[in-house]
Structures are given as C-alpha cells and as structure tokens.
Design a protein around this motif. Structure first.
Motif, PDB file in Angstrom:
ATOM      1  N   PHE A 146       3.324 -40.142  38.418  1.00 26.71           N
ATOM      2  CA  PHE A 146       2.530 -40.026  37.194  1.00 26.71           C
ATOM      3  C   PHE A 146       1.255 -39.238  37.465  1.00 26.71           C
ATOM      4  N   SER A 147       0.582 -39.545  38.569  1.00 25.59           N
ATOM      5  CA  SER A 147      -0.646 -38.824  38.919  1.00 25.59           C
ATOM      6  C   SER A 147      -0.354 -37.353  39.209  1.00 25.59           C
ATOM      7  N   LEU A 148       0.722 -37.085  39.932  1.00 24.50           N
ATOM      8  CA  LEU A 148       1.078 -35.696  40.226  1.00 24.50           C
ATOM      9  C   LEU A 148       1.348 -34.930  38.943  1.00 24.50           C
ATOM     10  N   TYR A 149       2.040 -35.566  38.031  1.00 26.11           N
ATOM     11  CA  TYR A 149       2.324 -34.920  36.746  1.00 26.11           C
ATOM     12  C   TYR A 149       1.030 -34.563  36.021  1.00 26.11           C
ATOM     13  N   LEU A 150       0.043 -35.447  36.080  1.00 28.54           N
ATOM     14  CA  LEU A 150      -1.201 -35.238  35.342  1.00 28.54           C
ATOM     15  C   LEU A 150      -2.123 -34.194  35.971  1.00 28.54           C
ATOM     16  N   VAL A 151      -2.067 -34.018  37.292  1.00 28.66           N
ATOM     17  CA  VAL A 151      -3.086 -33.188  37.939  1.00 28.66           C
ATOM     18  C   VAL A 151      -2.594 -31.819  38.401  1.00 28.66           C
ATOM     19  N   HIS A 152      -1.281 -31.571  38.454  1.00 30.31           N
ATOM     20  CA  HIS A 152      -0.816 -30.413  39.217  1.00 30.31           C
ATOM     21  C   HIS A 152      -1.044 -29.059  38.552  1.00 30.31           C
ATOM     22  N   VAL A 153      -0.935 -28.970  37.228  1.00 28.95           N
ATOM     23  CA  VAL A 153      -1.001 -27.648  36.586  1.00 28.95           C
ATOM     24  C   VAL A 153      -2.371 -26.987  36.746  1.00 28.95           C
ATOM     25  N   PRO A 154      -3.494 -27.669  36.466  1.00 25.36           N
ATOM     26  CA  PRO A 154      -4.792 -27.001  36.678  1.00 25.36           C
ATOM     27  C   PRO A 154      -4.988 -26.544  38.126  1.00 25.36           C
ATOM     28  N   ILE A 155      -4.431 -27.280  39.077  1.00 21.88           N
ATOM     29  CA  ILE A 155      -4.559 -26.886  40.484  1.00 21.88           C
ATOM     30  C   ILE A 155      -3.741 -25.633  40.765  1.00 21.88           C
ATOM     31  N   LEU A 156      -2.539 -25.541  40.218  1.00 21.07           N
ATOM     32  CA  LEU A 156      -1.714 -24.346  40.411  1.00 21.07           C
ATOM     33  C   LEU A 156      -2.380 -23.112  39.802  1.00 21.07           C
ATOM     34  N   ILE A 157      -2.956 -23.277  38.625  1.00 26.23           N
ATOM     35  CA  ILE A 157      -3.634 -22.150  37.979  1.00 26.23           C
ATOM     36  C   ILE A 157      -4.873 -21.749  38.785  1.00 26.23           C
ATOM     37  N   PHE A 158      -5.655 -22.722  39.225  1.00 24.05           N
ATOM     38  CA  PHE A 158      -6.820 -22.450  40.079  1.00 24.05           C
ATOM     39  C   PHE A 158      -6.395 -21.679  41.325  1.00 24.05           C
ATOM     40  N   SER A 159      -5.315 -22.118  41.966  1.00 19.79           N
ATOM     41  CA  SER A 159      -4.845 -21.478  43.195  1.00 19.79           C
ATOM     42  C   SER A 159      -4.401 -20.042  42.934  1.00 19.79           C
ATOM     43  N   THR A 160      -3.790 -19.817  41.788  1.00 18.94           N
ATOM     44  CA  THR A 160      -3.340 -18.467  41.449  1.00 18.94           C
ATOM     45  C   THR A 160      -4.520 -17.515  41.327  1.00 18.94           C
ATOM     46  N   TYR A 161      -5.608 -17.967  40.705  1.00 24.19           N
ATOM     47  CA  TYR A 161      -6.795 -17.114  40.588  1.00 24.19           C
ATOM     48  C   TYR A 161      -7.551 -17.000  41.907  1.00 24.19           C
ATOM     49  N   LEU A 162      -7.483 -18.034  42.743  1.00 26.97           N
ATOM     50  CA  LEU A 162      -8.153 -17.995  44.044  1.00 26.97           C
ATOM     51  C   LEU A 162      -7.519 -16.937  44.939  1.00 26.97           C
ATOM     52  N   PHE A 163      -6.197 -16.769  44.816  1.00 28.92           N
ATOM     53  CA  PHE A 163      -5.471 -15.788  45.634  1.00 28.92           C
ATOM     54  C   PHE A 163      -4.946 -14.646  44.768  1.00 28.92           C
ATOM     55  N   THR A 164      -5.764 -14.218  43.841  1.00 31.16           N
ATOM     56  CA  THR A 164      -5.313 -13.252  42.835  1.00 31.16           C
ATOM     57  C   THR A 164      -4.876 -11.915  43.429  1.00 31.16           C
TER      58      THR A 164
END
Length: 411
Positions: A319-337
């Motif tokens: 449940f926690s993984l479902y709630l938190v993962h998308v903003p982290i994936l998007i953040f990571s994509t911009y971090l390694f743009t």
C-alpha cells in the motif's frame, strides 16, 4: 489495498503476497511509462512491431507491466477482505467501522500528498517529451499549494502530483457503500454465477462508455461475492486437492486467469479496430482477478510461493509503495534528464522501495492504531449517547405512567 489483516487469526497470507506482486507490477508499469514509446493502453503508444516495447506490451510479457489490471486485482482483494468481517461477525459494529476505515485510508493519502509535493518541488518539472505522453501529463511545472489540497480530496479532487490516487477514490466509495455491497453479495449467495456475470456486464458497460464507477466498482463486488462464498471455495479446493489432476487443474486456472487479465493486449495493437472487443475483454478482467484469488487460496504451490519471505515483504509495503512510487519515478527522470531513460529507473525503483519501507513504518503502521482508536472512540460515544437517550426515554415513560395513575378518578 488499504486494509489490515494482521490481527486476524484466519489471515489470508497468500493474498498478502498476491497484493505484493500486484504492487511490484504497478511499479514496473509506471517505470516504463517514463519511456514515450511504452503503450499506455491497448493499441496505444508508438511501439513498432517486433521492437522491445512491442514484446513487453503485446505478448505474455505484459504480465510484468500490467498496471491497470493489477489495480483491478487490488479492488477484488479489497472487496474480499473488507467484506469478510461484516459477514463473519453477528452484530458488526458499523459505528466503529466508518471512522476506522476513513482514518485508515485518508491518513496515508494525506501523508503521500505532502510527500509528493516535496518531490515535485525538489526539481523543476519541465518535460522535454511531446505533449500527451505520460511524463508530460504527470509533470507539474507550475506547482502551487492548491495541488496538495486537490490530491487530498479523493472524492472531487485531482491527483496531478500523485496520479495513483485515482484508484483510492474508488476504494473510498466502496468503503462508504460497504453495507450495500455486503447485502448485494449475500443476496446472490446461491446465484453467485449470475452475480459475477452481472459484474462483468457492468464493467463492460463502464469500459465502453468511459464511466469510472461502472468500470471499477463491480470488481469490489466480485471480491464481496468471494467473501460470502469463501467456505464453499475452500470446500471445493479440498475436494480438488484430493484428486490426481489437482495440479494440472490449478495450473490451468492460474495461467488462464493471467492470460484473461491481459487479453486486450494479446490481441495486439489493432484491438481497437475490432468493434466492442476491447471493452468486452476489459469486462472480463474482474473475473480473471477472481480466478487468481481462488488459485492463490486453493493451490498449495502457488500459495507457498506467495507466502515466501520476499513476496510477503512486498505485501507488507504494497500500500505504501503504491502511494509513494510515482512522484519518485518522475523526480528521478528529471534528475537524470540527460541520461538514457532507463538510468533514472536504476535509481528511482530502489529509492521508491526504500521510501515505501519508511512510509510503512512511519505512517501506515501508525494509521492502523489511529484508525482503531477512532473506531473505538466513535463506538463508545455512540453507546454513551444512545444509552442516555434510552434512559431518558424510560424515565419519561415512567413519569407519564405515574401522572396517568394520579389523574385517574378515585372510587
């Protein structure tokens, strides 16, 4: 999603594992979404035939990234586990249930919205991908505090900063309407096949018309039907497991359910050109999810796999993984743009799991205690108030009877 069976002596551990697998599939689904060529819907995307993205999307490999279909599995599981205590306990405490369930869902949602805002503010989200891609649609270049409020509003808000919250809207609606679902499931207890057929028909209509309530709420009803038929499911499973053909039969149910779950994808990119085929196959997805649930409960090799420590760990943080993962994936994509798209995933996926572990400990586990306390408080307050009302009514009745006796004429 969003429920706790840890204190239930009849805990369905295999279903915890199934939930964990579904959460990992959703994580992979959104990870590949950062690539603009990944098809977001059957027949969508720009994956050329024979390309890596085509193989991932239009063959049985789709099972590893079937995110939307995994959410339907979540819904069926919720329908089963949330309905089960209602039909097992005589005198179920509805006064305690509603605040308990609301706190259980809303506390993690609110915390995830605040956390999502932190990831959004950590780095500018100006997409270099074409408009209309998942990354462009899910980015928030003009962030303001209003986005946090809208993310917290499950019924009428918007999950722009954390788009998996769309499914929590249906979890909340189901939770509020649980008495209706439980009564309906009990009503079709003897005619369960008709109930499942009706759920599939409603899902088809929802998929055809783009009506969210019809497309997603029937999956909860399918779970509720399994709940009222759970003893029958176990009895049938015992009879099957006494036969020589048990493993081929269970394997057939498992494989058939998995393939039915992703059936629209297996038709290929041209599924949309065949009238009504895509919504008709989507209408069968709750049935496929039900098949997986039954196989997990009845087939010991599958149940044993789902009860292994790594899979159970995934279930614990699901449940926690479902709630938190998308903003982290998007953040990571911009971090390694400036890096190839998969580099961000090598960073973002492990980070999402680590954050989910912390979120489970810091927020989700505490929400269990808070929800239980809220339910107990509401039940106690209701009992006190209702008891006083009964006492006052009895006193008024006694006074009225005494006044009537005094008013009677003496002989």
């Amino acid at each position: 999603m969003g429920h706790d069976t840890r204190h239930d002596p009849g805990r369905l551990a295999a279903l915890d594992g199934l939930r964990g697998v579904a959460a990992m599939v959703v994580l992979l689904h959104h990870s590949l979404y950062t690539n603009p060529q990944f098809p977001g819907a059957p027949g969508g995307g720009t994956a050329p035939t024979g390309s890596a993205m085509w193989w991932i999307s239009y063959t049985p490999l789709k099972l590893f990234t079937a995110g939307v279909e995994s959410v339907i599995v979540f819904f069926v599981l919720s329908g089963l586990v949330v309905t089960l205590p209602v039909i097992r306990r005589r005198g179920f405490d509805w006064v305690a249930y509603f605040p308990r369930r609301a706190v259980r869902l809303l506390v993690p949602v609110i915390a995830s919205a605040v956390l999502a805002a932190a990831w959004v503010m950590a780095i500018p989200q100006n997409s270099t991908q074409p408009a209309g891609t998942w990354l462009s649609n899910s980015s928030t270049p003009d962030f303001g505090w209003e986005y946090i409020v809208k993310a917290m509003d499950l019924l009428g808000g918007d999950g722009q900063i954390n788009n998996p919250l769309w499914s929590l809207r249906w979890e909340l609606v189901f939770s509020l309407a649980l008495p209706v679902f439980a009564v309906a499931a009990l009503a079709v207890r003897k005619w369960w096949m008709g109930g499942l057929a009706a759920a599939c028909a409603l899902t088809y209509l929802g998929a055809h018309a783009g009506a969210g309530a019809l497309q997603y709420l029937p999956a909860f009803f399918v779970g509720a039907v399994i709940a009222v038929r759970l003893e029958a499911v176990r009895n049938v499973a015992e009879r099957i497991n006494a036969r020589w053909y048990r493993h081929p039969l269970w394997a057939g149910l498992t494989v058939g359910s998995l393939l039915l779950l992703i059936a629209p994808w297996l038709v290929g990119p041209d599924v949309g050109s065949i009238p009504e085929l895509d919504p008709a196959l989507k209408g069968l997805v709750p049935l496929a999810a039900a098949g997986l649930v039954v196989a997990a409960l009845g087939w010991s090799p599958l149940g044993g796999l789902l009860k292994t420590r790594p899979v159970q760990f995934a279930g614990t943080i699901s449940f926690s993984l479902y709630l938190v993962h998308v903003p982290i994936l998007i953040f990571s994509t911009y971090l390694f743009t400036d890096e190839p798209w998969y580099v961000a995933l090598l960073f973002g996926i492990p980070l999402a799991v680590i954050v989910a572990v912390g979120f489970t400990w810091l927020i989700e586990k505490r929400s269990h205690g808070w929800s239980k306390a809220a339910g107990q408080w509401a039940s106690a307050r209701y009992s006190t108030w209702f008891g006083r009302e009964e006492e006052q009514a009895a006193t008024r009745s006694e006074v009225a009877e005494a006044a009537a006796r005094h008013a009677q004429p003496t002989a």
